[in-house]
Scaffold this active site. Structure first.
Site, PDB file in Angstrom:
ATOM      1  N   LYS A 143      35.157  38.027  34.706  1.00 28.75           N
ATOM      2  CA  LYS A 143      36.107  38.430  35.744  1.00 28.75           C
ATOM      3  C   LYS A 143      36.148  37.357  36.826  1.00 28.75           C
ATOM      4  O   LYS A 143      35.218  37.201  37.595  1.00 28.75           O
ATOM      5  CB  LYS A 143      35.724  39.767  36.376  1.00 28.75           C
ATOM      6  N   CYS A 163      29.044  26.424  48.179  1.00 25.58           N
ATOM      7  CA  CYS A 163      27.784  27.056  48.612  1.00 25.58           C
ATOM      8  C   CYS A 163      26.716  26.007  48.878  1.00 25.58           C
ATOM      9  O   CYS A 163      25.718  26.272  49.521  1.00 25.58           O
ATOM     10  CB  CYS A 163      27.312  28.037  47.552  1.00 25.58           C
ATOM     11  N   GLU A 190      23.831  33.860  41.976  1.00 27.83           N
ATOM     12  CA  GLU A 190      24.017  32.592  42.715  1.00 27.83           C
ATOM     13  C   GLU A 190      24.807  32.950  43.964  1.00 27.83           C
ATOM     14  O   GLU A 190      25.999  33.261  43.872  1.00 27.83           O
ATOM     15  CB  GLU A 190      24.815  31.624  41.850  1.00 27.83           C
ATOM     16  N   GLU A 243      26.250  32.125  57.222  1.00 20.99           N
ATOM     17  CA  GLU A 243      27.117  31.281  56.393  1.00 20.99           C
ATOM     18  C   GLU A 243      28.558  31.368  56.883  1.00 20.99           C
ATOM     19  O   GLU A 243      29.110  32.457  56.970  1.00 20.99           O
ATOM     20  CB  GLU A 243      27.039  31.708  54.928  1.00 20.99           C
TER      21      GLU A 243
HETATM   22  O1  TXE Z   1      32.816  36.597  47.492  1.00 22.38           O
HETATM   23  P1  TXE Z   1      32.560  37.932  46.759  1.00 22.38           P
HETATM   24  P2  TXE Z   1      34.082  36.207  48.326  1.00 22.38           P
HETATM   25  C1  TXE Z   1      30.372  33.458  50.152  1.00 22.38           C
HETATM   26  C2  TXE Z   1      31.169  32.975  51.323  1.00 22.38           C
HETATM   27  C3  TXE Z   1      32.276  33.949  51.397  1.00 22.38           C
HETATM   28  C4  TXE Z   1      31.596  35.214  50.953  1.00 22.38           C
HETATM   29  C5  TXE Z   1      32.561  36.195  50.392  1.00 22.38           C
HETATM   30  O2  TXE Z   1      30.379  33.087  52.500  1.00 22.38           O
HETATM   31  O3  TXE Z   1      32.749  34.091  52.715  1.00 22.38           O
HETATM   32  O4  TXE Z   1      30.706  34.827  49.917  1.00 22.38           O
HETATM   33  O5  TXE Z   1      33.413  35.463  49.512  1.00 22.38           O
HETATM   34  C6  TXE Z   1      33.567  40.041  42.785  1.00 22.38           C
HETATM   35  N1  TXE Z   1      30.927  44.405  42.101  1.00 22.38           N
HETATM   36  N2  TXE Z   1      30.702  32.752  48.929  1.00 22.38           N
HETATM   37  O6  TXE Z   1      34.810  37.370  48.873  1.00 22.38           O
HETATM   38  O7  TXE Z   1      33.111  39.142  47.403  1.00 22.38           O
HETATM   39  C7  TXE Z   1      34.837  39.443  43.332  1.00 22.38           C
HETATM   40  O8  TXE Z   1      35.981  40.075  42.768  1.00 22.38           O
HETATM   41  C8  TXE Z   1      31.161  43.386  41.253  1.00 22.38           C
HETATM   42  C9  TXE Z   1      29.673  31.940  48.339  1.00 22.38           C
HETATM   43  O9  TXE Z   1      34.784  35.318  47.370  1.00 22.38           O
HETATM   44  O10 TXE Z   1      31.124  37.838  46.520  1.00 22.38           O
HETATM   45  C10 TXE Z   1      34.700  37.998  42.888  1.00 22.38           C
HETATM   46  O11 TXE Z   1      35.086  37.863  41.528  1.00 22.38           O
HETATM   47  N3  TXE Z   1      31.894  42.293  41.569  1.00 22.38           N
HETATM   48  C11 TXE Z   1      29.915  31.759  46.877  1.00 22.38           C
HETATM   49  C12 TXE Z   1      33.205  37.753  43.025  1.00 22.38           C
HETATM   50  O12 TXE Z   1      32.593  39.035  43.065  1.00 22.38           O
HETATM   51  C13 TXE Z   1      32.397  42.229  42.819  1.00 22.38           C
HETATM   52  C14 TXE Z   1      31.325  31.295  46.595  1.00 22.38           C
HETATM   53  C15 TXE Z   1      32.845  37.018  44.313  1.00 22.38           C
HETATM   54  O13 TXE Z   1      33.410  37.736  45.377  1.00 22.38           O
HETATM   55  C16 TXE Z   1      32.197  43.247  43.778  1.00 22.38           C
HETATM   56  C17 TXE Z   1      32.262  32.168  47.230  1.00 22.38           C
HETATM   57  C18 TXE Z   1      31.428  44.372  43.373  1.00 22.38           C
HETATM   58  N4  TXE Z   1      31.184  45.384  44.202  1.00 22.38           N
HETATM   59  C19 TXE Z   1      31.940  32.877  48.384  1.00 22.38           C
HETATM   60  N5  TXE Z   1      32.822  42.886  44.939  1.00 22.38           N
HETATM   61  C20 TXE Z   1      28.981  30.752  46.229  1.00 22.38           C
HETATM   62  N6  TXE Z   1      27.715  31.106  46.102  1.00 22.38           N
HETATM   63  O14 TXE Z   1      29.433  29.696  45.831  1.00 22.38           O
HETATM   64  C21 TXE Z   1      33.385  41.681  44.704  1.00 22.38           C
HETATM   65  N7  TXE Z   1      33.146  41.279  43.433  1.00 22.38           N
END
Ligand code: TXE
Length: 407
Positions: free
Chosen positions: A99, A208, A174, A311
Site C-alpha cells: 500500500k 528521514c 522505519e 521532526e
Molecule cells: O506518514 P504516515 P505521513 C514522517 C514525517 C511526516 C510524518 C507523517 O515527519 O510529517 O511522518 O507523514 C500509512 N495503519 N515521515 O503522513 O502517516 C499511510 O497511508 C496502517 C517520515 O506520510 O506514517 C502511508 O502509506 N498504515 C517517513 C504510510 O502509512 C497507515 C517518511 C505512511 O504514512 C496508518 C514520511 C495506519 N493506522 C513521513 N496510518 C520516513 N521514515 O521516511 C497511515 N498509514
C-alpha cells in the site's frame, strides 16, 4: 523495464511529490531498478548454515518464505521505498500486499503495469490504494498477513505496532529522524559545507535521513555559517518540472503548514532566521497554488528546545556551536530518535570514537547518503525497529527452521 520507462516514471514521481524532475530521474527511479536487481541476484548468493553436534546429529537451517507480506510506504520517496520492500519480500518467495501513500499513488500503479508486462504471476504482487486508517489498518489487522514492513511517521509506526502485537506478526518499522550533522574544526570545510547543504535540503528536507540538527565546533562556526548560507542561497527553487530546478515543492498543504508552524515556534524559542523562513512567491503561473518553502537556516536556539527535538520534515535546519567532543556527542544523543548521523573530521581516531558513541543506525563520516544496498539500514529508539537492506531484509522476510538429523 523500469529503466526503459525512466522518463515516464520520473515525471509521474515529480508530479505526485513536487520533487524536482532531476532528483526523481537521478535518485528515486534508478534506485527502484537497483532494488529489484540487487535482490534478484542476492538470492543466488545466499549461504545456508549447518552445525554438526559431536557424533550425535547433523543440523541445517532452512529459511522459508513467511507467506503474505504487508508493505506500507510513505510519500517522500514513493517508488524508491516501496520497491525496497517488494523486491526482497517476493525474491525469497512471499506474496506481497503493498500500500503506497495515498498522497503519491502514481508510480506504484505504473509498477503494476510493469510487473504485469514482466509476466509476474497474478497474486504475487498486489498493490492496494487507499488511506492509512482504513486500507493500511486493514492490512495490519488481517490475520493472514503475518509480516509487516512499514516506513512512515513515528506516531503511525506506533499504531502499526499496536495492531500487529496481538497477532504476533513480524514487524519492521522505519520511522522518523532528527539527525545530527557534526562538523569538527579540522574537517575539510568545503566538503562539509557541500555535504551539509545536500543533507539539509535534499528533496526539500523530506528525507528521514536529512541532517536537520547541525553542530559546528566553535572555532569554525562563523565561517561555516557564512559559507553554508551563501551556498544554500544559490539553490535554485522553481517549478518541479523545470530541468534546472534544485528545490521543488513541499508534498502537500499539511506538511507546508507543519513547516510554517515549526519556523514560528523556533522564533518563539529564541531562534534567529538567518536565511529563508517565509513562503516565497510561486516560481511561475503553473505553480501559483503550489506549496513552496525556501531552504531555511536558524541559529541561536537552545540545544534541547522543541525545534531541536521534534521532526519537522522540511527544508529547515538549526546550526549550533559546540566546544568539546564529549559535549556534542551528548547533544547528538539527547534525542528521542536514532536514525542517522554525519560526522565531518579529518582525524581518523576521532571519527571512529565518535561513530562508536553516537546512537544512530547509520553514521556517515565525511559523507551523506552514500548507500550500499548490502548494509543494514534502520534506526533505534523512536526511529524504529529492525533493519532493511541486504541480508537483513532477506532474513526479515523469511522464517528460519533448524532441521536436526540424528547420525
Ligand atoms: O506518514 P504516515 P505521513 C514522517 C514525517 C511526516 C510524518 C507523517 O515527519 O510529517 O511522518 O507523514 C500509512 N495503519 N515521515 O503522513 O502517516 C499511510 O497511508 C496502517 C517520515 O506520510 O506514517 C502511508 O502509506 N498504515 C517517513 C504510510 O502509512 C497507515 C517518511 C505512511 O504514512 C496508518 C514520511 C495506519 N493506522 C513521513 N496510518 C520516513 N521514515 O521516511 C497511515 N498509514
Amino acid at each position: 523495464m523500469i529503466e526503459r520507462d525512466l522518463e515516464k516514471l520520473t515525471r509521474a514521481e515529480s508530479i505526485d511529490t513536487g520533487k524536482p524532475l532531476s532528483l526523481a530521474r537521478t535518485l528515486d527511479i534508478p534506485r527502484a531498478a537497483s532494488n529489484f536487481r540487487f535482490f534478484a541476484t542476492a538470492i543466488l548468493h545466499t549461504e545456508s548454515e549447518a552445525h554438526i553436534t559431536d557424533n550425535l546429529a547433523f543440523n541445517y537451517t532452512v529459511r522459508q518464505p513467511r507467506g503474505i507480506a504487508g508493505l506500507i510506504s510513505p510519500w517522500n520517496l514513493p517508488l524508491y521505498l516501496l520497491s525496497w520492500k517488494i523486491a526482497p519480500a517476493i525474491a525469497v518467495g512471499n506474496t506481497a500486499i503493498a500500500k503506497p501513500s495515498e498522497l503519491t499513488p502514481m508510480t506504484a500503479y505504473m509498477l503494476c503495469e510493469i510487473v504485469r508486462e514482466a509476466e509476474l504471476p497474478n497474486g504475487v504482487l498486489n498493490v492496494v490504494h487507499g488511506a492509512g486508517p482504513n486500507v493500511g489498518a486493514a492490512i495490519t489487522a488481517h490475520p493472514k498477513i503475518n509480516t509487516i514492513s512499514f516506513t512512515g511517521g513515528t506516531l503511525t509506526g506506533r499504531k502499526v505496532a499496536e495492531a500487529c502485537a496481538p497477532l504476533f506478526k513480524k514487524v519492521s518499522l522505519e520511522l522518523g529522524g532528527k539527525n545530527p550533522n557534526i562538523i569538527f574544526a579540522d574537517a575539510d570545510l568545503d566538503a562539509a559545507i557541500a555535504g551539509s547543504v545536500r543533507s539539509s535540503f535534499a528533496n526539500q528536507g523530506q528525507v528521514c535521513l536529512c541532517g536537520s540538527r547541525v553542530f559546528v565546533e566553535r572555532s569554525a562556526y562563523k565561517d561555516f555559517v557564512d559559507c553554508f548560507i551563501d551556498k544554500t542561497s544559490q539553490l535554485k527553487m522553481g517549478d518541479p518540472l523545470d530541468e534546472q530546478t534544485e528545490q521543488g515543492a513541499i508534498v502537500n498543504k499539511t506538511q507546508l503548514e507543519k513547516i510554517k508552524f515549526y519556523v514560528g515556534l523556533a522564533q518563539k524559542e529564541g531562534g534567529k532566521i538567518m536565511l529563508g523562513g517565509a513562503a516565497p512567491q510561486p516560481p511561475n503561473e503553473r505553480c501559483r497554488a503550489g506549496y513552496f518553502f525556501p531552504p531555511t537556516v536558524i541559529t541561536g536556539l537552545p540545544v534541547s528546545c522543541r525545534t531541536n527535538r521534534e521532526e519537522i520534515f522540511g527544508p529547515v535546519v538549526t546550526i549550533t556551536p559546540f566546544d568539546k567532543e564529549e559535549e556534542v556527542i551528548a547533544y547528538a544523543n539527547d534525542c528521542d530518535y536514532g536514525l542517522a548521523s554525519s560526522v565531518w573530521t579529518q582525524n581518523l581516531n576521532r571519527a571512529h570514537r565518535v561513530a562508536e558513541r553516537i546512537n544512530t543506525g547509520t553514521v556517515w563520516v565525511n559523507c551523506w547518503l552514500v548507500r550500499d544496498l548490502r548494509v543494514p539500514f534502520g534506526g533505534m529508539k523512536a526511529s524504529g525497529v529492525g533493519r532493511e537492506g541486504g541480508e537483513e531484509a532477506l532474513r526479515f522476510f523469511t522464517e528460519p527452521k533448524n532441521v536436526c538429523i540424528a547420525k
